[in-house]
Design a protein around this motif. Structure first.
Motif, PDB file in Angstrom:
ATOM      1  N   LEU A  87      -9.852  -2.515 -10.050  1.00  0.00           N
ATOM      2  CA  LEU A  87      -9.591  -1.203 -10.637  1.00  0.00           C
ATOM      3  C   LEU A  87      -8.443  -0.488  -9.932  1.00  0.00           C
ATOM      4  O   LEU A  87      -7.704   0.261 -10.558  1.00  0.00           O
ATOM      5  CB  LEU A  87     -10.850  -0.337 -10.587  1.00  0.00           C
ATOM      6  CG  LEU A  87     -11.939  -0.712 -11.577  1.00  0.00           C
ATOM      7  CD1 LEU A  87     -13.179   0.134 -11.333  1.00  0.00           C
ATOM      8  CD2 LEU A  87     -11.470  -0.559 -13.003  1.00  0.00           C
ATOM      9  N   ALA A  88      -8.285  -0.720  -8.647  1.00  0.00           N
ATOM     10  CA  ALA A  88      -7.205  -0.068  -7.919  1.00  0.00           C
ATOM     11  C   ALA A  88      -5.849  -0.603  -8.346  1.00  0.00           C
ATOM     12  O   ALA A  88      -4.835   0.057  -8.166  1.00  0.00           O
ATOM     13  CB  ALA A  88      -7.397  -0.253  -6.421  1.00  0.00           C
ATOM     14  N   ALA A  89      -5.830  -1.787  -8.920  1.00  0.00           N
ATOM     15  CA  ALA A  89      -4.570  -2.388  -9.335  1.00  0.00           C
ATOM     16  C   ALA A  89      -4.116  -1.910 -10.711  1.00  0.00           C
ATOM     17  O   ALA A  89      -3.043  -2.287 -11.162  1.00  0.00           O
ATOM     18  CB  ALA A  89      -4.701  -3.910  -9.338  1.00  0.00           C
ATOM     19  N   CYS A  90      -4.888  -1.106 -11.392  1.00  0.00           N
ATOM     20  CA  CYS A  90      -4.522  -0.609 -12.722  1.00  0.00           C
ATOM     21  C   CYS A  90      -3.576   0.582 -12.595  1.00  0.00           C
ATOM     22  O   CYS A  90      -3.830   1.494 -11.833  1.00  0.00           O
ATOM     23  CB  CYS A  90      -5.761  -0.171 -13.485  1.00  0.00           C
ATOM     24  SG  CYS A  90      -6.901  -1.493 -13.846  1.00  0.00           S
TER      25      CYS A  90
ATOM     26  N   THR B 291       2.148   3.710 -11.559  1.00  0.00           N
ATOM     27  CA  THR B 291       2.613   4.573 -10.477  1.00  0.00           C
ATOM     28  C   THR B 291       1.512   4.725  -9.432  1.00  0.00           C
ATOM     29  O   THR B 291       0.339   4.460  -9.724  1.00  0.00           O
ATOM     30  CB  THR B 291       2.975   5.970 -11.024  1.00  0.00           C
ATOM     31  OG1 THR B 291       1.776   6.598 -11.489  1.00  0.00           O
ATOM     32  CG2 THR B 291       4.010   5.890 -12.135  1.00  0.00           C
ATOM     33  N   PRO B 292       1.868   5.141  -8.214  1.00  0.00           N
ATOM     34  CA  PRO B 292       0.836   5.358  -7.198  1.00  0.00           C
ATOM     35  C   PRO B 292      -0.226   6.372  -7.632  1.00  0.00           C
ATOM     36  O   PRO B 292      -1.401   6.217  -7.310  1.00  0.00           O
ATOM     37  CB  PRO B 292       1.616   5.873  -5.987  1.00  0.00           C
ATOM     38  CG  PRO B 292       3.000   5.357  -6.170  1.00  0.00           C
ATOM     39  CD  PRO B 292       3.216   5.310  -7.656  1.00  0.00           C
ATOM     40  N   THR B 293       0.168   7.372  -8.401  1.00  0.00           N
ATOM     41  CA  THR B 293      -0.793   8.376  -8.866  1.00  0.00           C
ATOM     42  C   THR B 293      -1.802   7.755  -9.822  1.00  0.00           C
ATOM     43  O   THR B 293      -3.008   8.015  -9.721  1.00  0.00           O
ATOM     44  CB  THR B 293      -0.060   9.533  -9.561  1.00  0.00           C
ATOM     45  OG1 THR B 293       0.913  10.063  -8.666  1.00  0.00           O
ATOM     46  CG2 THR B 293      -1.020  10.623  -9.987  1.00  0.00           C
TER      47      THR B 293
ATOM     48  N   ARG C 191      -2.626   4.572  -9.994  1.00  0.00           N
ATOM     49  CA  ARG C 191      -3.457   3.635  -9.235  1.00  0.00           C
ATOM     50  C   ARG C 191      -4.512   4.373  -8.414  1.00  0.00           C
ATOM     51  O   ARG C 191      -5.648   3.930  -8.318  1.00  0.00           O
ATOM     52  CB  ARG C 191      -2.592   2.770  -8.341  1.00  0.00           C
ATOM     53  CG  ARG C 191      -1.756   1.789  -9.132  1.00  0.00           C
ATOM     54  CD  ARG C 191      -0.820   1.012  -8.213  1.00  0.00           C
ATOM     55  NE  ARG C 191       0.092   0.220  -8.998  1.00  0.00           N
ATOM     56  CZ  ARG C 191       0.168  -1.098  -8.914  1.00  0.00           C
ATOM     57  NH1 ARG C 191      -0.591  -1.736  -8.063  1.00  0.00           N
ATOM     58  NH2 ARG C 191       1.014  -1.753  -9.660  1.00  0.00           N
ATOM     59  N   ALA C 192      -4.146   5.488  -7.811  1.00  0.00           N
ATOM     60  CA  ALA C 192      -5.111   6.268  -7.039  1.00  0.00           C
ATOM     61  C   ALA C 192      -6.188   6.833  -7.961  1.00  0.00           C
ATOM     62  O   ALA C 192      -7.370   6.851  -7.610  1.00  0.00           O
ATOM     63  CB  ALA C 192      -4.401   7.393  -6.298  1.00  0.00           C
ATOM     64  N   ALA C 193      -5.784   7.275  -9.156  1.00  0.00           N
ATOM     65  CA  ALA C 193      -6.752   7.841 -10.097  1.00  0.00           C
ATOM     66  C   ALA C 193      -7.734   6.778 -10.585  1.00  0.00           C
ATOM     67  O   ALA C 193      -8.948   7.015 -10.610  1.00  0.00           O
ATOM     68  CB  ALA C 193      -6.027   8.468 -11.282  1.00  0.00           C
ATOM     69  N   THR C 194      -7.245   5.612 -10.967  1.00  0.00           N
ATOM     70  CA  THR C 194      -8.153   4.568 -11.446  1.00  0.00           C
ATOM     71  C   THR C 194      -9.017   4.035 -10.305  1.00  0.00           C
ATOM     72  O   THR C 194     -10.191   3.729 -10.506  1.00  0.00           O
ATOM     73  CB  THR C 194      -7.388   3.416 -12.114  1.00  0.00           C
ATOM     74  OG1 THR C 194      -6.434   2.878 -11.204  1.00  0.00           O
ATOM     75  CG2 THR C 194      -6.705   3.870 -13.380  1.00  0.00           C
ATOM     76  N   GLY C 195      -8.465   3.936  -9.117  1.00  0.00           N
ATOM     77  CA  GLY C 195      -9.262   3.510  -7.966  1.00  0.00           C
ATOM     78  C   GLY C 195     -10.341   4.517  -7.633  1.00  0.00           C
ATOM     79  O   GLY C 195     -11.479   4.157  -7.334  1.00  0.00           O
ATOM     80  N   GLY C 196      -9.991   5.801  -7.692  1.00  0.00           N
ATOM     81  CA  GLY C 196     -10.972   6.845  -7.430  1.00  0.00           C
ATOM     82  C   GLY C 196     -12.074   6.876  -8.465  1.00  0.00           C
ATOM     83  O   GLY C 196     -13.250   7.031  -8.141  1.00  0.00           O
ATOM     84  N   LEU C 197     -11.715   6.689  -9.712  1.00  0.00           N
ATOM     85  CA  LEU C 197     -12.710   6.678 -10.783  1.00  0.00           C
ATOM     86  C   LEU C 197     -13.644   5.485 -10.635  1.00  0.00           C
ATOM     87  O   LEU C 197     -14.865   5.616 -10.737  1.00  0.00           O
ATOM     88  CB  LEU C 197     -12.009   6.644 -12.144  1.00  0.00           C
ATOM     89  CG  LEU C 197     -12.920   6.679 -13.363  1.00  0.00           C
ATOM     90  CD1 LEU C 197     -13.707   7.986 -13.377  1.00  0.00           C
ATOM     91  CD2 LEU C 197     -12.095   6.548 -14.624  1.00  0.00           C
TER      92      LEU C 197
ATOM     93  N   ALA D 185      -3.869   4.000  -3.989  1.00  0.00           N
ATOM     94  CA  ALA D 185      -2.567   4.507  -3.565  1.00  0.00           C
ATOM     95  C   ALA D 185      -1.883   3.520  -2.624  1.00  0.00           C
ATOM     96  O   ALA D 185      -0.668   3.370  -2.647  1.00  0.00           O
ATOM     97  CB  ALA D 185      -2.729   5.849  -2.885  1.00  0.00           C
ATOM     98  N   ALA D 186      -2.656   2.841  -1.797  1.00  0.00           N
ATOM     99  CA  ALA D 186      -2.083   1.909  -0.820  1.00  0.00           C
ATOM    100  C   ALA D 186      -1.605   0.618  -1.465  1.00  0.00           C
ATOM    101  O   ALA D 186      -0.727  -0.041  -0.907  1.00  0.00           O
ATOM    102  CB  ALA D 186      -3.111   1.591   0.257  1.00  0.00           C
ATOM    103  N   THR D 187      -2.128   0.260  -2.623  1.00  0.00           N
ATOM    104  CA  THR D 187      -1.725  -0.992  -3.268  1.00  0.00           C
ATOM    105  C   THR D 187      -0.524  -0.847  -4.167  1.00  0.00           C
ATOM    106  O   THR D 187      -0.135  -1.787  -4.837  1.00  0.00           O
ATOM    107  CB  THR D 187      -2.881  -1.593  -4.083  1.00  0.00           C
ATOM    108  OG1 THR D 187      -3.287  -0.655  -5.062  1.00  0.00           O
ATOM    109  CG2 THR D 187      -4.029  -2.004  -3.206  1.00  0.00           C
ATOM    110  N   SER D 188       0.097   0.328  -4.192  1.00  0.00           N
ATOM    111  CA  SER D 188       1.261   0.495  -5.061  1.00  0.00           C
ATOM    112  C   SER D 188       2.444  -0.304  -4.497  1.00  0.00           C
ATOM    113  O   SER D 188       2.602  -0.412  -3.287  1.00  0.00           O
ATOM    114  CB  SER D 188       1.636   1.975  -5.172  1.00  0.00           C
ATOM    115  OG  SER D 188       1.973   2.502  -3.925  1.00  0.00           O
ATOM    116  N   PRO D 189       3.242  -0.857  -5.370  1.00  0.00           N
ATOM    117  CA  PRO D 189       4.349  -1.716  -4.907  1.00  0.00           C
ATOM    118  C   PRO D 189       5.461  -0.931  -4.243  1.00  0.00           C
ATOM    119  O   PRO D 189       5.708   0.176  -4.422  1.00  0.00           O
ATOM    120  CB  PRO D 189       4.855  -2.364  -6.180  1.00  0.00           C
ATOM    121  CG  PRO D 189       4.259  -1.640  -7.317  1.00  0.00           C
ATOM    122  CD  PRO D 189       3.135  -0.812  -6.795  1.00  0.00           C
TER     123      PRO D 189
END
Length: 55
Positions: free
Chosen positions: A16-19, A22-24, A26-32, A51-55
């Motif tokens: 989910l964190a990889a979805c 943008t970093p925002t 990715r952070a939102a999907t990871g948080g959800l 946020a940490a997995t953003s390229p």
């Protein structure tokens, strides 16, 4: 059995964190995803991982 549950949750969080593009996003999907799996603490961890997995 607990170890298997934690491993599965970690794998789901990583996916989910990889979805997102943008970093925002990715952070939102990871948080959800983290919130769904582990509540408020999971949301913090999922958002951080996203946020940490953003390229």
């Amino acid at each position: 059995m607990k170890t298997m549950k934690f491993a599965l949750c970690g794998g789901v969080l990583a996916v989910l964190a990889a979805c997102g593009n943008t970093p925002t996003e990715r952070a939102a999907t990871g948080g959800l995803g983290g919130a769904v799996l582990a509540g408020p603490a999971g949301a913090v961890v999922g958002g951080t991982v996203g946020a940490a997995t953003s390229p």
